[in-house]
Design a protein around this motif. Structure first.
Motif, mmCIF file in Angstrom:
data_model
loop_
_atom_site.group_PDB
_atom_site.id
_atom_site.type_symbol
_atom_site.label_atom_id
_atom_site.label_comp_id
_atom_site.label_asym_id
_atom_site.label_seq_id
_atom_site.Cartn_x
_atom_site.Cartn_y
_atom_site.Cartn_z
ATOM 1 N N ALA A 32 7.515 20.951 77.866
ATOM 2 C CA ALA A 32 8.418 22.068 78.152
ATOM 3 C C ALA A 32 8.696 22.869 76.883
ATOM 4 C CB ALA A 32 9.721 21.559 78.763
ATOM 5 N N LYS A 33 8.908 22.172 75.765
ATOM 6 C CA LYS A 33 9.139 22.866 74.492
ATOM 7 C C LYS A 33 7.912 23.668 74.081
ATOM 8 C CE LYS A 33 12.745 20.249 72.164
ATOM 9 N NZ LYS A 33 13.114 19.490 70.957
ATOM 10 N N ASP A 34 6.730 23.083 74.236
ATOM 11 C CA ASP A 34 5.499 23.797 73.891
ATOM 12 C C ASP A 34 5.332 25.047 74.744
ATOM 13 O OD1 ASP A 34 4.898 21.909 71.961
ATOM 14 O OD2 ASP A 34 3.431 20.831 73.201
ATOM 15 N N GLU A 35 5.592 24.924 76.054
ATOM 16 C CA GLU A 35 5.511 26.085 76.948
ATOM 17 C C GLU A 35 6.514 27.154 76.543
ATOM 18 O OE1 GLU A 35 5.726 25.344 81.174
ATOM 19 O OE2 GLU A 35 4.625 23.468 80.931
ATOM 20 N N LEU A 36 7.721 26.721 76.191
ATOM 21 C CA LEU A 36 8.754 27.666 75.783
ATOM 22 C C LEU A 36 8.352 28.379 74.496
ATOM 23 C CD1 LEU A 36 11.473 29.044 76.015
ATOM 24 C CD2 LEU A 36 12.539 26.975 75.058
ATOM 25 N N LEU A 37 7.846 27.642 73.523
ATOM 26 C CA LEU A 37 7.389 28.266 72.271
ATOM 27 C C LEU A 37 6.296 29.300 72.535
ATOM 28 C CD1 LEU A 37 7.311 25.287 69.757
ATOM 29 C CD2 LEU A 37 8.677 27.372 69.574
ATOM 30 N N THR A 38 5.371 28.972 73.412
ATOM 31 C CA THR A 38 4.313 29.916 73.775
ATOM 32 C C THR A 38 4.917 31.172 74.392
ATOM 33 O OG1 THR A 38 2.714 28.134 74.086
ATOM 34 C CG2 THR A 38 2.236 30.229 75.188
ATOM 35 N N SER A 39 5.905 30.993 75.267
ATOM 36 C CA SER A 39 6.570 32.136 75.901
ATOM 37 C C SER A 39 7.306 32.988 74.873
ATOM 38 C CB SER A 39 7.549 31.663 76.976
ATOM 39 O OG SER A 39 6.851 31.046 78.031
ATOM 40 N N ILE A 40 7.981 32.350 73.940
ATOM 41 C CA ILE A 40 8.716 33.088 72.902
ATOM 42 C C ILE A 40 7.748 33.916 72.059
ATOM 43 C CG2 ILE A 40 10.064 32.828 70.776
ATOM 44 C CD1 ILE A 40 11.376 30.351 72.175
ATOM 45 N N HIS A 41 6.630 33.322 71.665
ATOM 46 C CA HIS A 41 5.646 34.055 70.855
ATOM 47 C C HIS A 41 5.066 35.234 71.649
ATOM 48 C CE1 HIS A 41 6.007 31.345 67.553
ATOM 49 N NE2 HIS A 41 5.560 30.307 68.241
ATOM 50 N N LYS A 42 4.781 35.021 72.923
ATOM 51 C CA LYS A 42 4.271 36.105 73.777
ATOM 52 C C LYS A 42 5.300 37.223 73.878
ATOM 53 C CE LYS A 42 2.663 37.019 78.501
ATOM 54 N NZ LYS A 42 2.376 36.422 79.826
ATOM 55 N N PHE A 43 6.562 36.849 74.076
ATOM 56 C CA PHE A 43 7.659 37.801 74.185
ATOM 57 C C PHE A 43 7.782 38.618 72.898
ATOM 58 C CE2 PHE A 43 11.975 39.325 74.302
ATOM 59 C CZ PHE A 43 12.262 39.504 75.645
ATOM 60 N N ASN A 44 7.761 37.935 71.756
ATOM 61 C CA ASN A 44 7.915 38.619 70.474
ATOM 62 C C ASN A 44 6.754 39.582 70.190
ATOM 63 O OD1 ASN A 44 10.364 37.397 69.995
ATOM 64 N ND2 ASN A 44 9.532 35.806 68.689
ATOM 65 N N ARG A 45 5.522 39.182 70.523
ATOM 66 C CA ARG A 45 4.373 40.079 70.360
ATOM 67 C C ARG A 45 4.536 41.317 71.248
ATOM 68 N NH1 ARG A 45 1.603 35.397 70.533
ATOM 69 N NH2 ARG A 45 0.920 35.738 72.668
ATOM 70 N N ALA A 46 4.973 41.088 72.478
ATOM 71 C CA ALA A 46 5.168 42.205 73.400
ATOM 72 C C ALA A 46 6.252 43.146 72.876
ATOM 73 C CB ALA A 46 5.534 41.687 74.792
ATOM 74 N N PHE A 47 7.316 42.597 72.308
ATOM 75 C CA PHE A 47 8.375 43.451 71.759
ATOM 76 C C PHE A 47 7.844 44.240 70.566
ATOM 77 C CE2 PHE A 47 12.062 44.443 69.142
ATOM 78 C CZ PHE A 47 12.850 45.094 70.080
ATOM 79 N N GLN A 48 7.133 43.577 69.679
ATOM 80 C CA GLN A 48 6.573 44.255 68.510
ATOM 81 C C GLN A 48 5.667 45.405 68.940
ATOM 82 O OE1 GLN A 48 4.513 41.757 65.708
ATOM 83 N NE2 GLN A 48 4.096 43.446 64.324
ATOM 84 N N ASN A 49 4.864 45.190 69.972
ATOM 85 C CA ASN A 49 3.899 46.191 70.418
ATOM 86 C C ASN A 49 4.468 47.184 71.433
ATOM 87 O OD1 ASN A 49 1.924 44.982 68.806
ATOM 88 N ND2 ASN A 49 1.405 43.543 70.430
ATOM 89 N N GLY A 50 5.693 46.970 71.883
ATOM 90 C CA GLY A 50 6.301 47.872 72.855
ATOM 91 C C GLY A 50 5.736 47.730 74.253
ATOM 92 N N ASP A 51 5.326 46.517 74.628
ATOM 93 C CA ASP A 51 4.741 46.280 75.947
ATOM 94 C C ASP A 51 5.848 45.998 76.972
ATOM 95 O OD1 ASP A 51 3.386 45.364 78.229
ATOM 96 O OD2 ASP A 51 1.724 44.620 76.996
#
Length: 158
Positions: A32-51
């Motif tokens: 669950a922690k690994d999945e959450l970390l993956t989601s956080i990284h995806k979220f942060n990339r999307a925010f950085q790129n304006g997706d």
């Protein structure tokens, strides 16, 4: 004799069951922690790129966003902000040079998690580079088998 062997195996199974269960719980929590970390990284990339599409899909319908400069607001207002920000990124008026989250700590509470960390942001707007750091707290929840951000707060680090 058969009864003694049977009782021995029953006893052995009863003794080992808590160990196996505890190991399964630990493995489940780590997954669950690994999945959450993956989601956080995806979220942060999307925010950085304006997706906006990715970000909107990764927040709850009753999302609450707050920061040090405004009262809290919901999903609709935050998505509106994201659309304006994305437009600035796409037309070159805003360039995100750095968006990095570190000092990450995750605390799981069943199907929810509190995430804290530091975000370092550097962006160029109208020829000026601005760099800031923020302490952040997120609330993430599992919905339909996926982690979604349900709440956010940040405070600028002086």
């Amino acid at each position: 004799m058969k009864q003694s062997i049977f009782l021995f195996f029953v006893f052995l199974i009863l003794c080992l069951t808590p160990c196996v269960s505890q190991q399964s719980i630990t493995e489940t929590r780590e997954a669950a922690k690994d999945e959450l970390l993956t989601s956080i990284h995806k979220f942060n990339r999307a925010f950085q790129n304006g997706d906006v599409a990715i970000l909107e899909s990764m927040i709850t319908s009753n999302y609450v966003h707050s920061n040090g400069s405004s009262k809290s607001f919901g999903k609709e207002a935050w998505v509106g902000y994201l659309k304006k920000r994305s437009s600035k990124i796409n037309n070159g008026n805003l360039e995100v040079l750095q968006y990095e989250m570190d000092e990450l700590e995750l605390v799981l509470h069943g199907t929810s998690a509190i995430v804290t960390g530091r975000v370092k942001v550097s962006q160029k707007s109208e020829g000026e580079i601005v760099t800031n750091s923020y302490r952040v707290t997120h609330l993430w929840v599992r919905e339909s088998g996926k982690w979604k951000r349900a709440g956010f707060h940040d405070g600028k680090i002086k």
